[in-house]
Structure formats: C-alpha cells, structure tokens
Scaffold this motif. Structure first.
Motif, PDB file in Angstrom:
ATOM      1  N   ARG A 175       4.249   5.387  -5.544  1.00 16.39           N
ATOM      2  CA  ARG A 175       4.582   5.303  -6.783  1.00 16.39           C
ATOM      3  C   ARG A 175       2.896   6.409  -7.426  1.00 16.39           C
ATOM      4  O   ARG A 175       3.593   7.078  -8.439  1.00 16.39           O
ATOM      5  N   GLU A 176       1.708   6.126  -7.106  1.00 20.24           N
ATOM      6  CA  GLU A 176       1.371   7.768  -7.043  1.00 20.24           C
ATOM      7  C   GLU A 176       1.682   8.796  -6.909  1.00 20.24           C
ATOM      8  O   GLU A 176       0.903   9.825  -7.660  1.00 20.24           O
ATOM      9  N   ASP A 177       1.886   9.184  -5.813  1.00 18.42           N
ATOM     10  CA  ASP A 177       2.770  10.974  -5.119  1.00 18.42           C
ATOM     11  C   ASP A 177       3.466  10.743  -6.813  1.00 18.42           C
ATOM     12  O   ASP A 177       3.761  11.729  -6.600  1.00 18.42           O
TER      13      ASP A 177
ATOM     14  N   LEU B 115       4.644  10.001  -9.658  1.00 15.41           N
ATOM     15  CA  LEU B 115       3.690  10.239 -10.912  1.00 15.41           C
ATOM     16  C   LEU B 115       3.428  11.642 -11.093  1.00 15.41           C
ATOM     17  O   LEU B 115       2.527  12.236 -12.009  1.00 15.41           O
ATOM     18  N   LYS B 116       2.318  12.137  -9.881  1.00  9.97           N
ATOM     19  CA  LYS B 116       1.638  13.594  -9.842  1.00  9.97           C
ATOM     20  C   LYS B 116       3.255  13.993  -9.489  1.00  9.97           C
ATOM     21  O   LYS B 116       2.971  15.147 -10.227  1.00  9.97           O
TER      22      LYS B 116
ATOM     23  N   ALA C 221       2.341   1.661  -3.801  1.00  4.59           N
ATOM     24  CA  ALA C 221       1.356   2.613  -4.179  1.00  4.59           C
ATOM     25  C   ALA C 221       0.947   3.453  -3.739  1.00  4.59           C
ATOM     26  O   ALA C 221       1.570   4.413  -4.872  1.00  4.59           O
ATOM     27  N   LYS C 222       0.906   3.960  -2.480  1.00  2.00           N
ATOM     28  CA  LYS C 222       0.421   5.048  -2.318  1.00  2.00           C
ATOM     29  C   LYS C 222       1.935   6.357  -3.507  1.00  2.00           C
ATOM     30  O   LYS C 222       1.887   7.257  -3.942  1.00  2.00           O
TER      31      LYS C 222
ATOM     32  N   ARG D 299       1.070  -0.925  -0.145  1.00  2.00           N
ATOM     33  CA  ARG D 299       0.178  -0.227   0.064  1.00  2.00           C
ATOM     34  C   ARG D 299       1.029   1.651   0.216  1.00  2.00           C
ATOM     35  O   ARG D 299       0.374   2.274  -0.383  1.00  2.00           O
TER      36      ARG D 299
END
Length: 219
Positions: free
Chosen positions: A75-77, A79-80, A72-73, A69
C-alpha cells in the motif's frame, strides 16, 4: 435330615454364586482399569492434537501478521507510485502547455516571416492559418490570383516531415482545389531542421529555418 441337606446344598450354591460374582467383579475391575488406561492414552493423544492445533494457530497468526506487513508495504509503495504518477501528469500538463504556447508562437512567427519575405519580393499576400473541412489544419496559408502559399510550422523537422507535408498538401488539393490558385508554393517553417535541405529543394519546398531561407523560393 432333608432340611439339613437342603441347607447344605443352598450353602454350596451361595458359595458357587459368590465365586461367580468374584469373577464378575474381577472382570469389571479389569475392564475399569483398561478403560482408565484407554482414557489416559486418549488424553495424551488429545494433548498432542491440541498442541498441534496451538502451533498451527500460532503459525497462522504469524502468517497473517507477515501478510499484513507485506500488504502495508504494498500500500505504501502504491501510494508512492500514485504520487509519482500525479507529479508526472502535472509535469506533462506543463510540458503540453509549453508546447502549445511554443506551437502557437512558431505558427505566428512563420506567418509573419513568410509574409515579410514575400513582401520583400513585391508579393503582397495575407498569410494566416486555415482549417479545411475540420479535417486538415494548415499553419501557413495565403492566396492571390497568381500565387498560393501553403505550409506548416514545426519546432523540429526532417526529411520525413517534408514527405508527410507534401502528401498532406496533395490530399488538401483534392479536397478543396479552389483554394489553390495560381502557382502553389509549399513552405515548411521550423526552428530546427534535421534533414538534407537539398532534398527539400529538389521537391520544390521553400524551407525556412528560424527566419532564414534555406532553400530558394520556387518562383
């Protein structure tokens, strides 16, 4: 009689052996009982061990799930952040293009204004930009037998800009003295001046801001 005695002795021997066998079987039974108790005790220990291993496995799975988790967070940050950087780069590219166009425009404006102001005083000179030894770029340059106008065009300028500008002209003079014929007039053209115009005038700089002469032409 001898046979009877032999028979009696033999019976007593068998009885003695039977008693010994009873003791042996009793010891074997006790050993078996202790062995069973030992296995039961070991089984309980193994149960505890397997229980701890099961708990460890459960904690490990929960840990991996938590890490998944978090990754994943992250990675999301990430990409942002990449998207934001892309937007910033695109914005900087637009700003660079705008500044480039603005710089080109102010250079052309400076050359036109300087040429016009000189023509009003009866001095006909073609003003353009010049590159010297691929090292120096002068936005404003025009020369006749009696006068050389040399300068820079800036969107914003200050007292420090004037100092750097004059040092640059001195370096160009040493590099290409033949370009400076007659009286040399350093001119600084800008859209906005943030310094003290009197300091520029003291140093012999012809300061022009947005087409208006701020200092006198040093002739």
């Amino acid at each position: 009689e001898e046979i009877a005695k032999l028979r009696e002795d033999m019976n007593r021997g068998f009885e003695r052996h039977d008693k010994e066998f009873e003791k042996v079987w009793s010891e074997i039974a006790k050993l078996r009982e202790e062995m069973i108790k030992g296995f039961e005790r070991h089984d309980k220990e193994f149960e505890k061990i397997w229980s701890e291993i099961a708990r460890l496995r459960e904690d490990m799975i929960k840990g991996f799930e938590r890490h998944d988790r978090e990754l994943a967070k992250l990675r999301e940050d990430f990409l942002k952040m990449v998207k934001r950087i892309d937007r910033i780069e695109a914005r900087l590219t637009r700003i660079e293009r705008t500044l480039e166009h603005l710089t080109i425009s102010i250079e052309e404006e400076a050359q036109e204004v300087v040429s016009r102001l000189l023509a009003q005083r009866g001095i006909q000179v073609k003003v353009s930009s010049i590159s010297i030894n691929k090292k120096y770029e002068l936005d404003i340059y025009g020369s006749t037998e009696n006068i050389t106008v040399v300068g820079e065009a800036k969107v914003r300028a200050s007292d420090r800009t004037v100092e750097r500008f004059l040092k640059r002209i001195e370096k160009v003079k040493k590099s290409r003295p033949e370009l400076f014929r007659g009286r040399v007039i350093p001119v600084l053209y800008c859209a906005k001046f943030l310094g003290d115009p009197s300091k520029a005038e003291e140093k012999g700089v012809w300061l022009i801001v947005s087409g208006r002469e701020i200092t006198r032409l040093p002739l």
